[in-house]
Motif scaffolding. Structure first.
Motif, PDB file in Angstrom:
ATOM      1  N   GLU A 299       4.439   9.844  -9.645  1.00 53.62           N
ATOM      2  CA  GLU A 299       3.942   9.938 -11.019  1.00 53.62           C
ATOM      3  C   GLU A 299       3.338  11.304 -11.280  1.00 53.62           C
ATOM      4  OE1 GLU A 299       1.097   7.346 -14.101  1.00 53.62           O
ATOM      5  OE2 GLU A 299       1.536   6.594 -12.082  1.00 53.62           O
ATOM      6  N   SER A 300       2.585  11.792 -10.303  1.00 53.85           N
ATOM      7  CA  SER A 300       1.980  13.118 -10.442  1.00 53.85           C
ATOM      8  C   SER A 300       3.047  14.213 -10.441  1.00 53.85           C
ATOM      9  CB  SER A 300       0.987  13.344  -9.301  1.00 53.85           C
ATOM     10  OG  SER A 300       0.470  14.658  -9.342  1.00 53.85           O
ATOM     11  N   ALA A 301       3.987  14.147  -9.501  1.00 56.30           N
ATOM     12  CA  ALA A 301       5.019  15.176  -9.391  1.00 56.30           C
ATOM     13  C   ALA A 301       5.951  15.174 -10.598  1.00 56.30           C
ATOM     14  CB  ALA A 301       5.824  14.976  -8.110  1.00 56.30           C
TER      15      ALA A 301
ATOM     16  N   ALA B 240       0.836  -1.203   0.000  1.00 58.21           N
ATOM     17  CA  ALA B 240       0.000   0.000   0.000  1.00 58.21           C
ATOM     18  C   ALA B 240       0.870   1.252   0.000  1.00 58.21           C
ATOM     19  CB  ALA B 240      -0.931  -0.011   1.202  1.00 58.21           C
ATOM     20  N   GLY B 241       1.933   1.229   0.798  1.00 59.38           N
ATOM     21  CA  GLY B 241       2.845   2.373   0.822  1.00 59.38           C
ATOM     22  C   GLY B 241       3.531   2.573  -0.507  1.00 59.38           C
ATOM     23  N   ALA B 242       3.913   1.468  -1.158  1.00 57.65           N
ATOM     24  CA  ALA B 242       4.566   1.563  -2.464  1.00 57.65           C
ATOM     25  C   ALA B 242       3.619   2.148  -3.504  1.00 57.65           C
ATOM     26  CB  ALA B 242       5.066   0.191  -2.906  1.00 57.65           C
ATOM     27  N   GLU B 243       2.358   1.741  -3.465  1.00 57.14           N
ATOM     28  CA  GLU B 243       1.377   2.269  -4.424  1.00 57.14           C
ATOM     29  C   GLU B 243       1.146   3.760  -4.209  1.00 57.14           C
ATOM     30  OE1 GLU B 243      -1.750  -0.467  -3.537  1.00 57.14           O
ATOM     31  OE2 GLU B 243      -1.353  -1.690  -5.323  1.00 57.14           O
ATOM     32  N   GLN B 244       1.071   4.174  -2.963  1.00 55.10           N
ATOM     33  CA  GLN B 244       0.892   5.603  -2.675  1.00 55.10           C
ATOM     34  C   GLN B 244       2.102   6.409  -3.156  1.00 55.10           C
ATOM     35  OE1 GLN B 244       0.105   5.891   1.526  1.00 55.10           O
ATOM     36  NE2 GLN B 244      -1.752   4.642   1.401  1.00 55.10           N
ATOM     37  N   LEU B 245       3.291   5.871  -2.903  1.00 56.48           N
ATOM     38  CA  LEU B 245       4.496   6.568  -3.348  1.00 56.48           C
ATOM     39  C   LEU B 245       4.533   6.675  -4.871  1.00 56.48           C
ATOM     40  CD1 LEU B 245       8.033   6.476  -2.081  1.00 56.48           C
ATOM     41  CD2 LEU B 245       7.698   5.657  -4.400  1.00 56.48           C
ATOM     42  N   ALA B 246       4.181   5.578  -5.556  1.00 53.06           N
ATOM     43  CA  ALA B 246       4.178   5.596  -7.025  1.00 53.06           C
ATOM     44  C   ALA B 246       3.227   6.660  -7.551  1.00 53.06           C
ATOM     45  CB  ALA B 246       3.798   4.219  -7.564  1.00 53.06           C
ATOM     46  N   ALA B 247       2.041   6.750  -6.942  1.00 53.32           N
ATOM     47  CA  ALA B 247       1.061   7.748  -7.387  1.00 53.32           C
ATOM     48  C   ALA B 247       1.576   9.164  -7.178  1.00 53.32           C
ATOM     49  CB  ALA B 247      -0.263   7.540  -6.650  1.00 53.32           C
TER      50      ALA B 247
ATOM     51  N   GLU C  29       9.852  15.554 -15.611  1.00 49.80           N
ATOM     52  CA  GLU C  29      10.908  14.550 -15.383  1.00 49.80           C
ATOM     53  C   GLU C  29      10.433  13.207 -15.940  1.00 49.80           C
ATOM     54  OE1 GLU C  29      13.878  14.796 -14.311  1.00 49.80           O
ATOM     55  OE2 GLU C  29      14.002  16.760 -13.358  1.00 49.80           O
ATOM     56  N   THR C  30      10.626  13.016 -17.250  1.00 53.49           N
ATOM     57  CA  THR C  30      10.023  11.872 -17.928  1.00 53.49           C
ATOM     58  C   THR C  30      10.556  10.538 -17.423  1.00 53.49           C
ATOM     59  OG1 THR C  30       9.949  13.300 -19.880  1.00 53.49           O
ATOM     60  CG2 THR C  30       9.379  11.003 -20.195  1.00 53.49           C
ATOM     61  N   GLU C  31      11.865  10.438 -17.185  1.00 55.57           N
ATOM     62  CA  GLU C  31      12.414   9.168 -16.699  1.00 55.57           C
ATOM     63  C   GLU C  31      11.824   8.808 -15.340  1.00 55.57           C
ATOM     64  OE1 GLU C  31      16.652   7.250 -15.235  1.00 55.57           O
ATOM     65  OE2 GLU C  31      16.685   8.739 -16.850  1.00 55.57           O
ATOM     66  N   LEU C  32      11.710   9.781 -14.441  1.00 55.76           N
ATOM     67  CA  LEU C  32      11.116   9.514 -13.138  1.00 55.76           C
ATOM     68  C   LEU C  32       9.640   9.150 -13.276  1.00 55.76           C
ATOM     69  CD1 LEU C  32      12.684  12.302 -10.894  1.00 55.76           C
ATOM     70  CD2 LEU C  32      13.275   9.880 -10.977  1.00 55.76           C
ATOM     71  N   LEU C  33       8.978   9.757 -14.255  1.00 56.96           N
ATOM     72  CA  LEU C  33       7.569   9.414 -14.503  1.00 56.96           C
ATOM     73  C   LEU C  33       7.438   7.929 -14.835  1.00 56.96           C
ATOM     74  CD1 LEU C  33       4.597  10.320 -15.064  1.00 56.96           C
ATOM     75  CD2 LEU C  33       5.317  10.717 -17.427  1.00 56.96           C
ATOM     76  N   TRP C  34       8.336   7.440 -15.709  1.00 60.88           N
ATOM     77  CA  TRP C  34       8.271   6.027 -16.094  1.00 60.88           C
ATOM     78  C   TRP C  34       8.699   5.116 -14.958  1.00 60.88           C
ATOM     79  CZ3 TRP C  34       5.337   4.172 -19.566  1.00 60.88           C
ATOM     80  CH2 TRP C  34       5.009   4.926 -20.690  1.00 60.88           C
ATOM     81  N   ARG C  35       9.635   5.547 -14.137  1.00 61.06           N
ATOM     82  CA  ARG C  35      10.022   4.727 -12.995  1.00 61.06           C
ATOM     83  C   ARG C  35       8.859   4.607 -12.007  1.00 61.06           C
ATOM     84  NH1 ARG C  35      15.898   5.367 -10.517  1.00 61.06           N
ATOM     85  NH2 ARG C  35      15.439   3.177 -10.095  1.00 61.06           N
ATOM     86  N   ALA C  36       8.110   5.694 -11.825  1.00 61.82           N
ATOM     87  CA  ALA C  36       6.925   5.635 -10.964  1.00 61.82           C
ATOM     88  C   ALA C  36       5.889   4.684 -11.543  1.00 61.82           C
ATOM     89  CB  ALA C  36       6.336   7.038 -10.792  1.00 61.82           C
ATOM     90  N   ARG C  37       5.697   4.746 -12.861  1.00 62.84           N
ATOM     91  CA  ARG C  37       4.733   3.838 -13.497  1.00 62.84           C
ATOM     92  C   ARG C  37       5.183   2.379 -13.375  1.00 62.84           C
ATOM     93  NH1 ARG C  37       3.556   7.531 -18.917  1.00 62.84           N
ATOM     94  NH2 ARG C  37       2.139   9.006 -17.887  1.00 62.84           N
ATOM     95  N   LEU C  38       6.490   2.154 -13.463  1.00 59.14           N
ATOM     96  CA  LEU C  38       6.994   0.782 -13.320  1.00 59.14           C
ATOM     97  C   LEU C  38       6.750   0.257 -11.911  1.00 59.14           C
ATOM     98  CD1 LEU C  38      10.369   0.842 -15.286  1.00 59.14           C
ATOM     99  CD2 LEU C  38       8.280  -0.399 -15.877  1.00 59.14           C
ATOM    100  N   LEU C  39       6.888   1.114 -10.899  1.00 56.04           N
ATOM    101  CA  LEU C  39       6.594   0.690  -9.538  1.00 56.04           C
ATOM    102  C   LEU C  39       5.111   0.336  -9.414  1.00 56.04           C
ATOM    103  CD1 LEU C  39       7.455   0.218  -6.647  1.00 56.04           C
ATOM    104  CD2 LEU C  39       7.160   2.664  -6.204  1.00 56.04           C
ATOM    105  N   ARG C  40       4.267   1.119 -10.072  1.00 59.78           N
ATOM    106  CA  ARG C  40       2.829   0.811 -10.064  1.00 59.78           C
ATOM    107  C   ARG C  40       2.561  -0.514 -10.767  1.00 59.78           C
ATOM    108  NH1 ARG C  40      -1.436   2.824 -13.406  1.00 59.78           N
ATOM    109  NH2 ARG C  40      -0.065   4.425 -14.288  1.00 59.78           N
ATOM    110  N   ALA C  41       3.232  -0.744 -11.897  1.00 60.81           N
ATOM    111  CA  ALA C  41       3.065  -2.009 -12.610  1.00 60.81           C
ATOM    112  C   ALA C  41       3.534  -3.188 -11.759  1.00 60.81           C
ATOM    113  CB  ALA C  41       3.849  -1.975 -13.924  1.00 60.81           C
ATOM    114  N   ASP C  42       4.621  -2.975 -11.022  1.00 62.04           N
ATOM    115  CA  ASP C  42       5.138  -4.002 -10.119  1.00 62.04           C
ATOM    116  C   ASP C  42       4.068  -4.395  -9.095  1.00 62.04           C
ATOM    117  OD1 ASP C  42       6.769  -5.703  -8.737  1.00 62.04           O
ATOM    118  OD2 ASP C  42       8.347  -4.242  -8.356  1.00 62.04           O
ATOM    119  N   MET C  43       3.413  -3.400  -8.516  1.00 58.29           N
ATOM    120  CA  MET C  43       2.378  -3.672  -7.529  1.00 58.29           C
ATOM    121  C   MET C  43       1.157  -4.341  -8.162  1.00 58.29           C
ATOM    122  SD  MET C  43       3.802  -2.725  -4.769  1.00 58.29           S
ATOM    123  CE  MET C  43       5.312  -3.236  -5.626  1.00 58.29           C
TER     124      MET C  43
END
Length: 541
Positions: free
Chosen positions: A41-43, A31-38, A49-63
């Protein structure tokens, strides 16, 4: 690990450290990981920051994958790979392949698991933290072991252990050795497993590390295989003791795994009553939680215990119950796998269609060459990659000489035939890695050559110029010649698409002014090369 809020404004280094920590860990709050990813992703989207955007999306995909929701996970992972390949972002490639490998492993597709793990390792570079590089090597070794390629698995475990030793990462070093020993155990090679465990114990002693429950479980199984039941029983009891002291209540399935190892050790050591008590306790835990897979394994062990006691009627009943439980598990797994494969097929099919439409949008309808949209999307990235790795890039603008005369004297249909034929001749140009040819519009074309110096590129272009001038145009244009003027420019580390095309366009204008059917180089290109090709003989027109 617990999620933390993203600071505003977004700190790139801090964000990358947080993502690295999540990607390097298997013990965190979902749950904490999903909140952090969201939040990230927004920030990242707001700050560009496109690379960070995709890293956030990858964390969401992981979850999403962990929650058993493959459809959206696959879509995100596929889109991430597309972006990462275009922009040569290795961090995103590595993580996307790693999660895809795990997804395919859950589905039982070991060939795809191995393929994505190999691509994950191939994408590693200096931007990947060393601990993650070692983790990827261990994952590749595990994938080789799962597919029965034991020698390849040993080689990768050895590489991972050496790399971890060289960087002083003890946990990764012990993890590589533990997985290696377990692989040898599953292959039935007790002596090799013992030898690897001896190395692991030496590392633990040197660095003052205690053996965790996973390692002790491996020790118990290996010693049982080798016939040292006393050592095996001590290791199995120690594994449970360490696990319970760590208070890992969320991992009940792991505890029952350790208990099943203890039952195995007790049975093979002759303590059938103790083994029966252990299995009975496992069955109670599996019923309460419930743990379906471990419940089936408990039935299998129970059958072995009854058989060892000579109670073959109860052993037979336990085997029948085990087979029925296994069949239910297989049916449920097949249903899940079939559903997941259907989801992945639908995602892949949608992507294929989208890719087809995207490709059509990047192609010139008349000639089939890439179009201006393709140039605008790919040339800037190509120039950035070339500037980063120092590879040469040469571009050439080509313009058909007196093309309006062909359209006006003959017909637009004849003009279209000429354009199509010239596009076909452009295919012969060796453009190198990432190089391409395109039609910019009208009678103007672009050739981008990467990986060859200016002299080599101009050699190709001079051959092209002569080929066009000497082509058999008579069936299309009659007595009207078809020639081309070419302006050439070489990229520098500071070049942008706009400046480079502008330079090539100026050189093209010079070629037109000086008589057409010739190559003109940007004056900034070194003198000898420039004189050589500017003064090159022309075919008569």
């Amino acid at each position: 690990m617990h999620g933390t809020g993203a600071a505003e404004p977004l700190d790139r280094d801090d964000a990358n450290r947080i993502f690295d920590a999540y990607e390097d860990s298997s013990d965190f709050d979902m749950a904490g990981a999903e909140q952090l990813a969201a939040r990230f992703e927004s920030a990242a989207g707001a700050s560009g920051e496109t690379e960070l955007l995709w890293r956030a999306r990858l964390l969401r995909a992981d979850m999403l994958e962990c929650r058993g929701e493959p459809a959206e996970a696959v879509r995100i992972l596929s889109d991430a790979l597309d972006w990462a390949k275009i922009h040569d972002c290795r961090r995103v490639q590595v993580r996307a392949h790693r999660v895809l490998a795990r997804l395919y492993r859950v589905m039982g597709d070991l060939a795809a698991t191995l393929d994505h793990t190999m691509q994950c390792v191939s994408a590693l570079d200096d931007t990947t933290p060393i601990s993650q590089r070692i983790g990827c090597l261990i994952a590749l070794a595990d994938a080789f072991a799962m597919t029965g390629s034991i020698p390849e698995a040993r080689e990768r475990y050895e590489q991972a252990e050496r790399l971890a030793a060289g960087h002083g990462i003890v946990a990764r070093r012990m993890g590589a050795l533990n997985n290696w020993a377990y692989t040898e155990y599953e292959a039935g090679d007790g002596d090799s497993a013992r030898a690897v465990l001896a190395r692991l114990r030496e590392v633990a002693i040197v660095h003052g590390e205690s053996l965790n429950s996973n390692v002790l479980d491996t020790v118990a199984r290996v010693e049982t295989l080798c016939g040292d039941h006393t050592a095996a029983l001590q290791a199995a009891n120690n594994a449970l003791g360490v696990f319970r002291r760590e208070n890992r209540a969320r991992e009940a399935d792991a505890e029952t795994d350790l208990m099943l190892t203890l039952a195995l050790v007790q049975r093979r050591g002759g303590d059938l009553a103790g083994a029966l008590d252990t299995v009975t306790e496992v069955q109670g835990m599996c019923e309460r939680l419930p743990l379906v897979n471990n419940a089936a394994q408990a039935l299998n062990e129970l059958a072995e215990i009854h058989a060892a006691r000579g109670d073959f009627e109860r052993a037979y009943r336990a085997v029948r119950e085990f087979n029925a439980a296994q069949e239910q598990l297989r049916s449920a797994q097949h249903e899940i796998q079939a559903r997941n494969r259907q989801v992945m097929f639908e995602v892949a099919e949608a992507r294929r269609q989208a890719e087809w439409f995207r490709e059509q949008a990047h192609r010139d309808a008349l000639t089939g060459l890439h179009n201006r949209r393709y140039v605008d999307e790919h040339l800037p990235a190509l120039l950035r990659r070339a500037a980063a790795d120092g590879s040469p890039v040469t571009i050439a603008l080509l313009d058909l000489d007196h093309f309006k005369r062909i359209n006006d004297t003959l017909s637009h249909e004849a003009g279209d035939q000429v354009l199509t034929a010239v596009a076909g001749l452009l295919d012969a140009v060796e453009t190198g890695p990432d190089g391409f040819t395109a039609r910019l519009g009208g009678e103007e074309f672009l050739v981008v050559v990467r990986g060859t110096d200016v002299a080599g590129a101009v050699t190709e272009l001079e051959t092209l110029r002569a080929t066009i001038a000497g082509h058999g145009w008579h069936p299309i244009t009659g007595e009207l010649p078809v020639t081309v003027s070419i302006g050439v420019a070489a990229a520098t580390a500071e070049s942008t698409q706009s400046t480079l095309l502008g330079t090539a366009d100026a050189a093209l204008y010079t070629a037109k002014r000086e008589g057409r059917d010739r190559i003109s180089l940007d004056p900034a290109v070194s003198g000898p090369h420039r004189r050589r090709w500017r003064d090159a003989p022309r075919l008569a027109s």
